[in-house]
Design a protein around this motif. Sequence first.
Motif, PDB file in Angstrom:
ATOM      1  N   SER A 251      26.344 -15.984 -26.645  1.00 42.84           N
ATOM      2  CA  SER A 251      26.018 -14.802 -25.847  1.00 42.84           C
ATOM      3  C   SER A 251      27.086 -13.719 -25.899  1.00 42.84           C
ATOM      4  N   ASP A 252      28.247 -13.986 -26.523  1.00 39.79           N
ATOM      5  CA  ASP A 252      29.317 -12.989 -26.569  1.00 39.79           C
ATOM      6  C   ASP A 252      29.031 -11.944 -27.641  1.00 39.79           C
ATOM      7  N   HIS A 253      29.141 -10.676 -27.273  1.00 42.61           N
ATOM      8  CA  HIS A 253      28.874  -9.575 -28.211  1.00 42.61           C
ATOM      9  C   HIS A 253      29.943  -9.502 -29.292  1.00 42.61           C
ATOM     10  N   ASP A 254      31.205  -9.571 -28.898  1.00 43.02           N
ATOM     11  CA  ASP A 254      32.328  -9.549 -29.838  1.00 43.02           C
ATOM     12  C   ASP A 254      33.099 -10.850 -29.637  1.00 43.02           C
ATOM     13  N   PRO A 255      32.773 -11.892 -30.409  1.00 43.15           N
ATOM     14  CA  PRO A 255      33.345 -13.214 -30.161  1.00 43.15           C
ATOM     15  C   PRO A 255      34.863 -13.246 -30.205  1.00 43.15           C
ATOM     16  N   ASP A 256      35.476 -12.560 -31.178  1.00 43.66           N
ATOM     17  CA  ASP A 256      36.928 -12.598 -31.294  1.00 43.66           C
ATOM     18  C   ASP A 256      37.595 -11.951 -30.086  1.00 43.66           C
ATOM     19  N   GLN A 257      37.062 -10.812 -29.644  1.00 44.48           N
ATOM     20  CA  GLN A 257      37.616 -10.147 -28.473  1.00 44.48           C
ATOM     21  C   GLN A 257      37.414 -11.000 -27.226  1.00 44.48           C
ATOM     22  N   ALA A 258      36.252 -11.648 -27.133  1.00 42.77           N
ATOM     23  CA  ALA A 258      35.973 -12.491 -25.966  1.00 42.77           C
ATOM     24  C   ALA A 258      36.937 -13.668 -25.895  1.00 42.77           C
ATOM     25  N   VAL A 259      37.297 -14.239 -27.035  1.00 41.93           N
ATOM     26  CA  VAL A 259      38.268 -15.341 -27.050  1.00 41.93           C
ATOM     27  C   VAL A 259      39.598 -14.871 -26.490  1.00 41.93           C
ATOM     28  N   GLN A 260      40.078 -13.718 -26.954  1.00 43.31           N
ATOM     29  CA  GLN A 260      41.349 -13.209 -26.467  1.00 43.31           C
ATOM     30  C   GLN A 260      41.288 -12.898 -24.981  1.00 43.31           C
ATOM     31  N   THR A 261      40.167 -12.320 -24.540  1.00 39.24           N
ATOM     32  CA  THR A 261      39.990 -12.027 -23.114  1.00 39.24           C
ATOM     33  C   THR A 261      40.029 -13.297 -22.289  1.00 39.24           C
ATOM     34  N   ARG A 262      39.322 -14.342 -22.729  1.00 35.42           N
ATOM     35  CA  ARG A 262      39.289 -15.603 -21.982  1.00 35.42           C
ATOM     36  C   ARG A 262      40.689 -16.174 -21.811  1.00 35.42           C
ATOM     37  N   LYS A 263      41.428 -16.207 -22.906  1.00 38.53           N
ATOM     38  CA  LYS A 263      42.781 -16.757 -22.837  1.00 38.53           C
ATOM     39  C   LYS A 263      43.659 -15.950 -21.886  1.00 38.53           C
ATOM     40  N   THR A 264      43.506 -14.633 -21.931  1.00 38.49           N
ATOM     41  CA  THR A 264      44.338 -13.769 -21.089  1.00 38.49           C
ATOM     42  C   THR A 264      43.985 -13.901 -19.618  1.00 38.49           C
ATOM     43  N   VAL A 265      42.688 -13.801 -19.288  1.00 41.59           N
ATOM     44  CA  VAL A 265      42.300 -13.787 -17.879  1.00 41.59           C
ATOM     45  C   VAL A 265      42.466 -15.171 -17.250  1.00 41.59           C
ATOM     46  N   LEU A 266      42.187 -16.229 -18.007  1.00 48.54           N
ATOM     47  CA  LEU A 266      42.391 -17.566 -17.451  1.00 48.54           C
ATOM     48  C   LEU A 266      43.879 -17.864 -17.302  1.00 48.54           C
TER      49      LEU A 266
END
Length: 303
Positions: A251-266
């Motif tokens: 469901s992620d539009h930009d998978p690579d960006q979403a990975v970086q976001t997940r790591k950062t926000v978590l």
Amino acid sequence: MLDRRAFTLGASLTAAASFCGGAARAQVVARAGLGKAEILVLSDGGFQLPLSMIARDTPLPQLEAMTGSKGPAETVLNVTCLKRGSETILFDCGAGAHFLAGSGKLAASLEAAGIAPDSVSYVAFTHLHPDHLWGALDEFDSPAFPNATWLAARDEVAFWTDAKVYERLSEDRHAFAAGAQRVLKGLQDGLKTFAAGEEVLPGIAAVATPGHTPGHVSFEIKDGSDRLLVLGDAATHPVASFAHPEWRPASDHDPDQAVQTRKTVLGRAADEKLRVIGYHLPKGGIGTVERTGQAFRFIPSAA
């Protein structure tokens, strides 16, 4: 009018999405204090997804081992409600009547909580996917909360309303754009936009968490020294998103960006000991985040 048949997320989701048992009951699924304010988590129901949607490039046997199931994955829809003083503020507003069966329970959950639609002051969107946005209009395509101001990230609105949005989406996502445009048009003058990083209301700041969608935001809510982070879809699975933030949900539009976001926000949530609420996390979605080596663990507040 768009209906749930228009929502596919690929042919596999259309075939497998279905009513999600007990998770779809109208209810208040969690309560928590936040300084002098109160947080309610209201159910908009739930549905089932193919396991393959948890991580697009991960072998199915590995997903089955992680979930302990060979069947579809259940997901719930948690709408966060902040009650402070005379204000009632919703973060996202569910799927409405034209999405997948099993969703669209928010109106009944609000009634169960004793919250009248005309008492809602603001609705702040994490992003404009159907299960977060389409509940903004009622069955007559009028705003479901007639006295509310609607708040959405400027970049998110710009993406979904751009004339070239269909060129930037696979065909099975075109219904997302058509639905977003229909709903945003229905909200008209009640819609106000903001930039990520801004304080959208006193004590409520938009945190940039792009990737799931281009303008996805989370919301940090403060009351005195108490803080809480409404994640939206920055993390969507109670195990995979935390133990394997590098996995790429379908469901992620930009998978690579979403990975970086997940790591950062978590990482931020763990390091700052923030409580979080996830839109698709179980037991009301409220909990904390703990580091485990290079990954994380979600610890629900509810037993």
